[in-house]
Enzyme design. Structure first.
Site, mmCIF file in Angstrom:
data_model
loop_
_atom_site.group_PDB
_atom_site.id
_atom_site.type_symbol
_atom_site.label_atom_id
_atom_site.label_comp_id
_atom_site.label_asym_id
_atom_site.label_seq_id
_atom_site.Cartn_x
_atom_site.Cartn_y
_atom_site.Cartn_z
ATOM 1 N N LYS A 1 0.822 -1.210 0.000
ATOM 2 C CA LYS A 1 0.000 0.000 0.000
ATOM 3 C C LYS A 1 0.861 1.268 0.000
ATOM 4 C CE LYS A 1 -3.966 -2.295 0.437
ATOM 5 N NZ LYS A 1 -3.607 -3.698 0.587
HETATM 6 C C1 PLP Z 1 -4.285 -4.881 0.206
HETATM 7 C C2 PLP Z 1 -3.458 -6.106 0.132
HETATM 8 C C3 PLP Z 1 -3.698 -7.105 -0.829
HETATM 9 C C4 PLP Z 1 -4.847 -7.024 -1.809
HETATM 10 O O1 PLP Z 1 -4.684 -6.005 -2.756
HETATM 11 P P1 PLP Z 1 -5.951 -5.435 -3.564
HETATM 12 O O2 PLP Z 1 -5.435 -4.310 -4.361
HETATM 13 O O3 PLP Z 1 -6.941 -5.017 -2.516
HETATM 14 O O4 PLP Z 1 -6.468 -6.566 -4.396
HETATM 15 C C5 PLP Z 1 -2.847 -8.193 -0.868
HETATM 16 N N1 PLP Z 1 -1.826 -8.313 0.007
HETATM 17 C C6 PLP Z 1 -1.578 -7.381 0.946
HETATM 18 C C7 PLP Z 1 -0.451 -7.602 1.894
HETATM 19 C C8 PLP Z 1 -2.367 -6.253 1.047
HETATM 20 O O5 PLP Z 1 -2.115 -5.321 1.983
#
Ligand code: PLP
Length: 496
Positions: A112
């Site tokens: 993120k």
């Molecule tokens: C948010 C997240 C995901 C999923 O990603 P999306 O864009 O919501 O599909 C997968 N792995 C981790 C560690 C995340 O923080």
């Protein structure tokens, strides 16, 4: 070429990129989408010569066409700096027959950070460009990682406040600790007794509640979003797929034009949608492998063409993917139905009324470049241990879901295409699950510090500052409410 944005549900005006970022979600409940996807007008051979920051500019400037060169470069410079623990920002590591694109070298050690380290700069620039005189209130639902990364980005940014809702009983202990210790006078963290879908639904409802909008306006506030429903989250995520390709070109694993596969551990469908947009821009991608955990709505969807969220929600060892309503799928559907917003709206209305919808055969045809599969929690653990004992490489449980799905794909197809797996979190973020996978007996009953030490010994990678600082961090947020009371909590926080 100027790119304008409109809602997937058709009832919005066309807006500029900066306005789409400021609004977050369209007032008709739809998501903002670019009216065309620009091409990256650069020979693939050239990609290898660019730094992460230069590539970020090349990609993002195509989408954010109302930002000046200086504005966008300034945002990029402030975002991708020594907050990341490596100058390459997103290293590509070969292990066990695939290439892992490590997207967790930012402040909060999950992917993120790749978008949320730049979103606050995009947002404040957008506010300045549009002469916004209101305080921007970022409302965010999190399945565990977005909340912390968004707060790290927005903490003490003048003119903004951020309110994060997380499932109190659905995140890992470290994820929770990272959030409730967040500093910053403008940050608010609220646990809810429901799950991520409840949080996300309530946030979306607040966005298109006209009465609430009026109250906010009178009090001098306006909402925006740090979730991947905000186009300002998606655009920065396109960059690293090109970057992975550039690394493969540089070390001559592929030649310019060769296709690659990408595997993405998926929850809200944002990360994999960014890969899809990258292909529309010109990145040669053969298959998109969408990896789910036991909340395998997307696996069923790719297999049958029916999306059905009517099932029990499972709290798993990959909590950031515990999601039954993947918001960004709406943007893919919009492309698949030929940008027919009426059709898209019908599907989304069926989803909210019956919890399900089925695509017609023409739309199903459009899914053929996607492959969906899933891993159970047990398979996720096996995937961590297989890669560790087989290739001396440590995965977090989310990335392990992707690695497990890739193995299933290889058993079914014998597709030899070079494959990039999005590595979405550091193993340090989920120490208990990772150590259990390595040797359950040996690593029982350890304190958090001991677990971090054990991971350090196992991976020979340094303990990240994000983990070290939790040792002494004070809890600053303790609010817990039911999902139905989220609007009330927002009003209290804002003094409405
Ligand atoms: C948010 C997240 C995901 C999923 O990603 P999306 O864009 O919501 O599909 C997968 N792995 C981790 C560690 C995340 O923080």
């Amino acid at each position: 070429m100027e790119i304008r944005y409109k809602s997937t549900r058709g009832n919005s005006d066309e807006v500029l990129a900066s306005q789409a970022i400021l609004q977050g979600l369209s007032a008709d409940g739809g998501l903002f989408v670019p009216m065309q996807i620009p091409r990256l007008d650069m020979a693939l051979e050239k990609l290898g010569e660019l730094s992460y920051q230069e590539l970020a500019y090349a990609v993002m400037s195509k989408f954010l066409t109302d930002f000046t060169e200086e504005e966008l470069k300034d945002c990029i410079r402030k975002a991708y700096d020594d907050k990341f623990d490596t100058a390459v920002i997103a290293p590509l590591v070969q292990a066990g027959g695939a290439y892992y694109l490590e997207l967790y070298h930012g402040t909060t050690i999950a992917f993120k950070d790749m978008a949320l380290s730049i979103l606050p700069h995009l947002m404040t620039t957008a506010a300045r460009k549009n002469q916004v005189d209101k305080e921007i209130v970022i409302l965010t639902a999190t399945s565990g990682d977005t909340g912390k990364a968004a707060m790290a980005g927005f903490a003490d940014v003048p003119g903004t406040r951020i309110i994060v809702f997380y499932p109190k009983y659905g995140v890992s202990p470290i994820q929770e600790k990272q959030m409730v210790t967040q500093k910053g006078e403008n940050t608010y963290v609220v646990g809810i007794t429901g799950n991520f879908d409840d949080a996300q639904t309530a946030v979306k409802e607040m966005f298109h509640d006209p009465k609430l909008a009026r109250e906010l306006e009178e009090a001098g506030f306006q909402f925006s979003s740090a979730n991947s429903i905000n186009i300002g989250r998606l655009v920065p995520q396109i960059v690293y797929y090109f970057y992975a390709y550039s690394q493969l070109l540089k070390d001559k694993t592929i030649a310019a034009g060769d296709p690659i596969n990408v595997v993405v551990p998926t929850g809200n469908f944002g990360n994999i949608l960014a890969a899809f947009y990258a292909r529309e821009m010109g990145l040669p991608v053969h298959k998109f492998l969408c990896a789910s955990n036991e909340n395998k709505v997307l696996y069923d969807f790719f297999r049958t063409g029916s999306y059905d969220k009517n099932r029990s929600f499972v709290v798993t060892n990959s909590p950031s993917m515990d999601i039954l309503v993947s918001s960004n799928l709406e943007r893919l559907l919009y492309r698949l139905c030929g940008e027919d917003a009426i059709r898209c709206r019908e599907l989304m209305e069926a989803l909210s009324a019956q919890g399900s919808y089925t695509l017609d055969t023409a739309m199903q045809e459009g899914l053929r470049d996607f492959y969906g599969n899933y891993c159970t929690q047990g398979e996720t653990m096996e995937s961590i241990s297989a890669l560790y004992y087989g290739a001396d490489y440590l995965l977090d449980p989310h990335t392990a879901v992707a690695a497990g799905v890739y193995q299933k794909y290889l058993r079914e197809t014998d597709d030899q295409t070079v494959t990039v797996i999005a590595s979405t979190a550091s193993p340090y973020k989920f120490p208990q699950s990772v150590l259990d996978a390595l040797d359950k007996e040996r690593y029982q009953g350890l304190s958090e510090e001991e677990m971090a030490e054990a991971l350090h010994k196992a991976s020979s990678r340094p303990i990240p500052p994000a983990i070290q600082e939790l040792r002494t961090a004070k809890v600053r947020h303790q609010r817990v409410v039911e999902a139905a009371d989220m609007p009330k909590a927002v009003k209290e926080i804002l003094g409405l």
